[in-house]
Design a protein around this motif. Structure first.
Motif, PDB file in Angstrom:
ATOM      1  N   GLY A 114      41.319  23.151  44.075  1.00 28.87           N
ATOM      2  CA  GLY A 114      40.896  21.784  43.820  1.00 28.87           C
ATOM      3  C   GLY A 114      41.937  21.115  42.946  1.00 28.87           C
ATOM      4  N   LEU A 115      41.910  19.809  42.912  1.00 21.98           N
ATOM      5  CA  LEU A 115      42.871  19.061  42.102  1.00 21.98           C
ATOM      6  C   LEU A 115      42.175  18.364  40.949  1.00 21.98           C
ATOM      7  CD1 LEU A 115      45.013  17.458  44.932  1.00 21.98           C
ATOM      8  CD2 LEU A 115      45.555  19.460  43.543  1.00 21.98           C
ATOM      9  N   ASP A 116      42.935  18.119  39.895  1.00 19.03           N
ATOM     10  CA  ASP A 116      42.433  17.402  38.726  1.00 19.03           C
ATOM     11  C   ASP A 116      42.158  15.945  39.111  1.00 19.03           C
ATOM     12  OD1 ASP A 116      41.690  16.953  36.114  1.00 19.03           O
ATOM     13  OD2 ASP A 116      43.621  17.473  35.251  1.00 19.03           O
ATOM     14  N   ASP A 117      41.491  15.242  38.231  1.00 14.38           N
ATOM     15  CA  ASP A 117      41.173  13.838  38.453  1.00 14.38           C
ATOM     16  C   ASP A 117      42.448  13.048  38.754  1.00 14.38           C
ATOM     17  OD1 ASP A 117      40.761  10.923  37.223  1.00 14.38           O
ATOM     18  OD2 ASP A 117      38.813  11.741  37.820  1.00 14.38           O
ATOM     19  N   PRO A 118      42.422  12.167  39.759  1.00 16.14           N
ATOM     20  CA  PRO A 118      43.620  11.404  40.139  1.00 16.14           C
ATOM     21  C   PRO A 118      44.227  10.601  38.996  1.00 16.14           C
ATOM     22  CG  PRO A 118      41.870  11.054  41.732  1.00 16.14           C
ATOM     23  CD  PRO A 118      41.281  11.840  40.596  1.00 16.14           C
ATOM     24  N   SER A 119      43.415  10.193  38.039  1.00 16.87           N
ATOM     25  CA  SER A 119      43.934   9.382  36.931  1.00 16.87           C
ATOM     26  C   SER A 119      44.904  10.164  36.054  1.00 16.87           C
ATOM     27  CB  SER A 119      42.780   8.838  36.088  1.00 16.87           C
ATOM     28  OG  SER A 119      42.105   9.898  35.452  1.00 16.87           O
ATOM     29  N   THR A 120      44.923  11.486  36.170  1.00 18.69           N
ATOM     30  CA  THR A 120      45.826  12.294  35.344  1.00 18.69           C
ATOM     31  C   THR A 120      47.169  12.536  36.019  1.00 18.69           C
ATOM     32  OG1 THR A 120      45.059  14.410  36.242  1.00 18.69           O
ATOM     33  CG2 THR A 120      43.854  13.518  34.343  1.00 18.69           C
ATOM     34  N   GLY A 121      47.310  12.115  37.270  1.00 22.97           N
ATOM     35  CA  GLY A 121      48.545  12.342  38.006  1.00 22.97           C
ATOM     36  C   GLY A 121      49.501  11.172  37.938  1.00 22.97           C
ATOM     37  N   VAL A 122      50.627  11.348  38.568  1.00 22.52           N
ATOM     38  CA  VAL A 122      51.625  10.280  38.703  1.00 22.52           C
ATOM     39  C   VAL A 122      52.053  10.206  40.159  1.00 22.52           C
ATOM     40  CG1 VAL A 122      52.498  10.541  36.347  1.00 22.52           C
ATOM     41  CG2 VAL A 122      53.618  11.758  38.211  1.00 22.52           C
ATOM     42  N   VAL A 123      52.652   9.089  40.516  1.00 27.07           N
ATOM     43  CA  VAL A 123      53.200   8.890  41.850  1.00 27.07           C
ATOM     44  C   VAL A 123      54.699   8.670  41.699  1.00 27.07           C
ATOM     45  CG1 VAL A 123      53.226   7.370  43.863  1.00 27.07           C
ATOM     46  CG2 VAL A 123      51.063   7.906  42.738  1.00 27.07           C
ATOM     47  N   VAL A 124      55.487   9.398  42.479  1.00 32.88           N
ATOM     48  CA  VAL A 124      56.929   9.195  42.523  1.00 32.88           C
ATOM     49  C   VAL A 124      57.212   8.460  43.834  1.00 32.88           C
ATOM     50  CG1 VAL A 124      59.201  10.271  42.505  1.00 32.88           C
ATOM     51  CG2 VAL A 124      57.313  11.316  41.207  1.00 32.88           C
ATOM     52  N   ASP A 125      57.673   7.219  43.718  1.00 36.69           N
ATOM     53  CA  ASP A 125      57.878   6.333  44.866  1.00 36.69           C
ATOM     54  C   ASP A 125      59.366   6.277  45.210  1.00 36.69           C
ATOM     55  OD1 ASP A 125      58.109   4.217  46.650  1.00 36.69           O
ATOM     56  OD2 ASP A 125      56.775   2.901  45.534  1.00 36.69           O
ATOM     57  N   PHE A 126      59.688   6.625  46.457  1.00 37.37           N
ATOM     58  CA  PHE A 126      61.074   6.654  46.905  1.00 37.37           C
ATOM     59  C   PHE A 126      61.436   5.457  47.771  1.00 37.37           C
ATOM     60  CE2 PHE A 126      60.084  11.028  45.906  1.00 37.37           C
ATOM     61  CZ  PHE A 126      61.245  11.486  45.312  1.00 37.37           C
ATOM     62  N   SER A 127      60.701   4.354  47.660  1.00 41.73           N
ATOM     63  CA  SER A 127      60.972   3.205  48.522  1.00 41.73           C
ATOM     64  C   SER A 127      62.152   2.363  48.052  1.00 41.73           C
ATOM     65  CB  SER A 127      59.713   2.344  48.683  1.00 41.73           C
ATOM     66  OG  SER A 127      59.280   1.876  47.425  1.00 41.73           O
ATOM     67  N   GLY A 128      62.643   2.566  46.840  1.00 46.25           N
ATOM     68  CA  GLY A 128      63.799   1.816  46.338  1.00 46.25           C
ATOM     69  C   GLY A 128      65.028   2.689  46.267  1.00 46.25           C
ATOM     70  N   GLU A 129      66.048   2.183  45.586  1.00 48.45           N
ATOM     71  CA  GLU A 129      67.293   2.949  45.447  1.00 48.45           C
ATOM     72  C   GLU A 129      67.090   4.197  44.609  1.00 48.45           C
ATOM     73  OE1 GLU A 129      70.947   1.055  44.392  1.00 48.45           O
ATOM     74  OE2 GLU A 129      70.431  -0.735  45.535  1.00 48.45           O
ATOM     75  N   ALA A 130      66.325   4.078  43.551  1.00 47.15           N
ATOM     76  CA  ALA A 130      66.051   5.222  42.682  1.00 47.15           C
ATOM     77  C   ALA A 130      64.543   5.471  42.667  1.00 47.15           C
ATOM     78  CB  ALA A 130      66.544   4.933  41.270  1.00 47.15           C
ATOM     79  N   PRO A 131      64.125   6.729  42.540  1.00 42.98           N
ATOM     80  CA  PRO A 131      62.696   7.007  42.474  1.00 42.98           C
ATOM     81  C   PRO A 131      62.049   6.321  41.269  1.00 42.98           C
ATOM     82  CG  PRO A 131      63.953   9.032  42.782  1.00 42.98           C
ATOM     83  CD  PRO A 131      64.934   7.943  42.495  1.00 42.98           C
ATOM     84  N   VAL A 132      60.848   5.783  41.478  1.00 42.69           N
ATOM     85  CA  VAL A 132      60.095   5.118  40.423  1.00 42.69           C
ATOM     86  C   VAL A 132      58.810   5.909  40.205  1.00 42.69           C
ATOM     87  CG1 VAL A 132      58.887   3.003  39.741  1.00 42.69           C
ATOM     88  CG2 VAL A 132      61.046   2.856  41.005  1.00 42.69           C
TER      89      VAL A 132
END
Length: 121
Positions: free
Chosen positions: A46-64
């Motif tokens: 199982g996974l922890d609550d989503p509010s404790t995670g982060v998202v790494v977005d690769f839609s730009g030049e550098a990951p955000v």
């Protein structure tokens, strides 16, 4: 063949599950025991609550990196069961038995074998 039974919940189904967490844990342990006894159990987490995670977005030049959860919380990946079964139909039958709160979904996806992954040159 390995299949992942992916738990996908909504804010509402996750809240319903948390309201009955003790019962859900007992039911989940029983389901895992059934998978094990049938000889199809590979893994379950199982996974922890989503509010404790982060998202790494690769839609730009550098990951955000931004705080989780995803942009929309209509369906969140909450955990999985990994089974090794003879067919997709058998995986679906196990998915129908997954302990889940009303409104949740279980996505069934095959895990390709190592010999099916294209080799790089």
């Amino acid at each position: 063949m390995k299949y992942m039974l992916i738990m996908r919940g909504t804010d509402e189904s996750n809240a319903a599950m948390m309201a009955n967490i003790d019962e859900m844990m007992v039911t989940s342990r029983k389901f895992i025991e059934d998978l094990f006894k049938a000889g199809v159990y590979v893994a379950a987490e199982g996974l922890d609550d989503p509010s404790t995670g982060v998202v790494v977005d690769f839609s730009g030049e550098a990951p955000v990196v931004t705080d989780g959860p995803y942009g929309e919380t209509k369906e969140l990946f909450g955990g999985f069961f990994l089974v090794d079964v003879a067919s997709k139909e058998e995986a679906v039958e196990w998915a129908k038995r997954v302990p889940a709160a009303p409104g949740a979904k279980v996505e069934v996806r095959r895990v390709p074998g190592e010999d099916e992954v294209p080799a790089g040159n």
